[in-house]
Design an enzyme around this catalytic site. Sequence first.
Site, mmCIF file in Angstrom:
data_model
loop_
_atom_site.group_PDB
_atom_site.id
_atom_site.type_symbol
_atom_site.label_atom_id
_atom_site.label_comp_id
_atom_site.label_asym_id
_atom_site.label_seq_id
_atom_site.Cartn_x
_atom_site.Cartn_y
_atom_site.Cartn_z
ATOM 1 N N PHE B 113 -8.132 -13.776 6.762
ATOM 2 C CA PHE B 113 -8.619 -12.992 5.633
ATOM 3 C C PHE B 113 -8.707 -13.911 4.414
ATOM 4 O O PHE B 113 -7.793 -14.703 4.157
ATOM 5 C CB PHE B 113 -7.656 -11.824 5.369
ATOM 6 N N ASP B 182 0.105 -13.606 9.916
ATOM 7 C CA ASP B 182 -0.235 -12.466 9.077
ATOM 8 C C ASP B 182 -0.551 -11.303 10.027
ATOM 9 O O ASP B 182 -1.460 -11.403 10.858
ATOM 10 C CB ASP B 182 -1.439 -12.822 8.203
ATOM 11 N N TYR B 207 -0.393 -0.495 4.356
ATOM 12 C CA TYR B 207 -1.339 0.571 3.993
ATOM 13 C C TYR B 207 -2.442 0.752 5.026
ATOM 14 O O TYR B 207 -3.285 1.617 4.877
ATOM 15 C CB TYR B 207 -1.934 0.334 2.596
ATOM 16 N N LYS B 208 -2.433 -0.068 6.064
ATOM 17 C CA LYS B 208 -3.443 0.082 7.109
ATOM 18 C C LYS B 208 -2.870 0.957 8.220
ATOM 19 O O LYS B 208 -2.716 2.163 8.034
ATOM 20 C CB LYS B 208 -3.862 -1.307 7.607
ATOM 21 N N ARG B 354 -17.855 -1.797 11.350
ATOM 22 C CA ARG B 354 -16.487 -2.011 11.789
ATOM 23 C C ARG B 354 -15.789 -0.675 11.985
ATOM 24 O O ARG B 354 -15.858 0.202 11.106
ATOM 25 C CB ARG B 354 -15.774 -2.828 10.696
#
Lengths: 395, 395
Positions: B113, B182, B207-208, B354
Amino acid sequence: MSDFIKTRAAFHLPRGVTYLDGNSLGPMPVAARDRVARMMAAEWSEMLIGGWNRAGWYAQPRTVGDRVARLIGAGPGEVVMGDTLSIKVFQALSAALALRPDRRVILSDSGNFPSDLYVAQGLARAMGATLRVVAPEEVEAALDDSVAVMMLTEVDYRTGRLHDMAALTARAHAAGALAIWDLAHSAGAVDVDLTGADADFAVGCTYKYLNGGPGAPAFIWTHPRHADDAQPILQGWMGHAAPFAFDPEYRPAPGIERMRVGTPPVIAMTALEAALDVWEGVSLSDLRARSIELTQAFIAGVEAECPGLVLNSPRDPARRGSQVGFCHPQGFAVMQALIAAGVVGDFRAPDVLRFGFAPLYNDLEDVNRAVSILARILRDGSWDHDDYHRKAAVT
Amino acid sequence: MSDFIKTRAAFHLPRGVTYLDGNSLGPMPVAARDRVARMMAAEWSEMLIGGWNRAGWYAQPRTVGDRVARLIGAGPGEVVMGDTLSIKVFQALSAALALRPDRRVILSDSGNFPSDLYVAQGLARAMGATLRVVAPEEVEAALDDSVAVMMLTEVDYRTGRLHDMAALTARAHAAGALAIWDLAHSAGAVDVDLTGADADFAVGCTYKYLNGGPGAPAFIWTHPRHADDAQPILQGWMGHAAPFAFDPEYRPAPGIERMRVGTPPVIAMTALEAALDVWEGVSLSDLRARSIELTQAFIAGVEAECPGLVLNSPRDPARRGSQVGFCHPQGFAVMQALIAAGVVGDFRAPDVLRFGFAPLYNDLEDVNRAVSILARILRDGSWDHDDYHRKAAVT
């Protein structure tokens, strides 16, 4: 004249408690609970990922920052919210050091909050800088041409001593250094004027006098003259010029937005928004006048009625923030007795009783009650029980 | 077998919406709203500063960390919560570099990311290190004796490609490098086993797939073999061995607690606690099996019914996380049409649709509905209206 009766009514203050610890954690604004519940039900629940745009979450660090800006003498677009104060110290300090590449000394004072010093120690280790810590009254003399950055907390967390921000900043600039001000005990407590003082960077938290809630987001301000040059080594995607381009190379956003790092804490930011509503219409000069009225009355009351306590704050209100400390050899036990009797201040080792006065919700009745209960406890010796000594020291 | 009907019922999912974007932001656990409201009313309001001890706020980063630990194959006492993922990347990376002082290369890949790369760029500038970014399939070959740290995101945020954590970590160790993982798109999505993989550091967000809310706190894990030696340059008072001694010198706490920095975000942490309740009783092997069932069914459905879409994720489920990407030349417009029709995925430039599949609340009905609406949109050409092209790209 700001209406402090109205602002007091905006807070939930537990029955029977006189709260003089807002310099640690501000009380809850009554509206905060519903505001957060509404955000969770109407935004997170219903908008899901769409909340970042539709509910304004993405812009919050800046829109909330603009509201904090007014309270610290900064302009719109100059402040962003996020992370914690220690992290914002780290960013400001690394950016300031990079702006003075020929100098490697960070100057601070022993009245600074330890976390700021820890941050500076870690950063100095990585960047080959040196942290020099002097007594608060020696800062001016220590400003020589090796100093890259003077980093100070305006109001001393133990004594309430208020630095002369404008004078020290001018002295730092004359010595070729930059000035970073930590406003942890200033924002919402005194009439901060960053622009007037011509400071370079400022940072602060919002869970003390701004009442944003435990662990509420921090803020950072950069003077506009540095805003497009400042490059903190801690850089993340929300501070990128085009965060959603997913560019593999970092390009800082223009202005203060580059100080954003990761995804902002929306729920916490929402509680803070409710807390900032209470500040609407409050003038900083009224705030300062009210603060001085309260601290002066408290000092006078304690000195008249509580023999054995020694003032640990500047007597001159011009040199004092919105808190007052008194020393007592059994300070810890006295504070425990005071808390048990419903007057909440706090204790700082080795012997300081610390009392914060928040103009937004403290009034003269709080002052009088605190003085009379403190006087009674000292008179009775009712603090001198094993009970108080057994309690944990962590508050 | 974990009961995914029960876990689905634990979330608020808006009527008419098939939510396949939990890899960006998880939906709200029904219990979160009341939990936060209760914390605000019973703890912040009533306990005020006393909440740090009485309500367990101070310990939360560790107590919540223990609950996350189980979901990533880590032991109790090995994880702490706080800050944001980018900041935890910064801490892990600076600590890892300091553990390999004779080497200066940070190796990452182009599937990482961008924020992780930005963090590495900023840190490399300060610490005189070099960031080397290669294609994901070239990481193994790039591990030479200049590499201090291999820093990778296990699941690629665009393609869902899953790295072989154990194999790459072993390769990194054989080359004398440390491995940082990560887990942004792994925690709560795949059966992460940090201990089994013998990784050195790991970081992630909540938060995912963990559904902690927008901007929920991040986590960091250090392998116990490093926990007492790791020294991140970003160090604050909550990571001090004795935070309330207000010692002017930083002394790191033993173990993972040294990775704490400033005051933790209690309100956000409370929402996360409610989200973690949903994970109680869920086994990671069931989670992984369910995830594969959903992504396999989606790929099969789309390939059968949606001509013109090209799979942009590994076909082998063993090499895929819990998301699936498909390319379409007008991907942005197609996604807008899909969202308008109640199927929420997201778009990543230049042409990727996605879709995230969260085993906790997505089911085969979601898969079927998404496939059939996507097929209809492509058949109708109903995405090809100016309307969709005008919408903002930021989600």
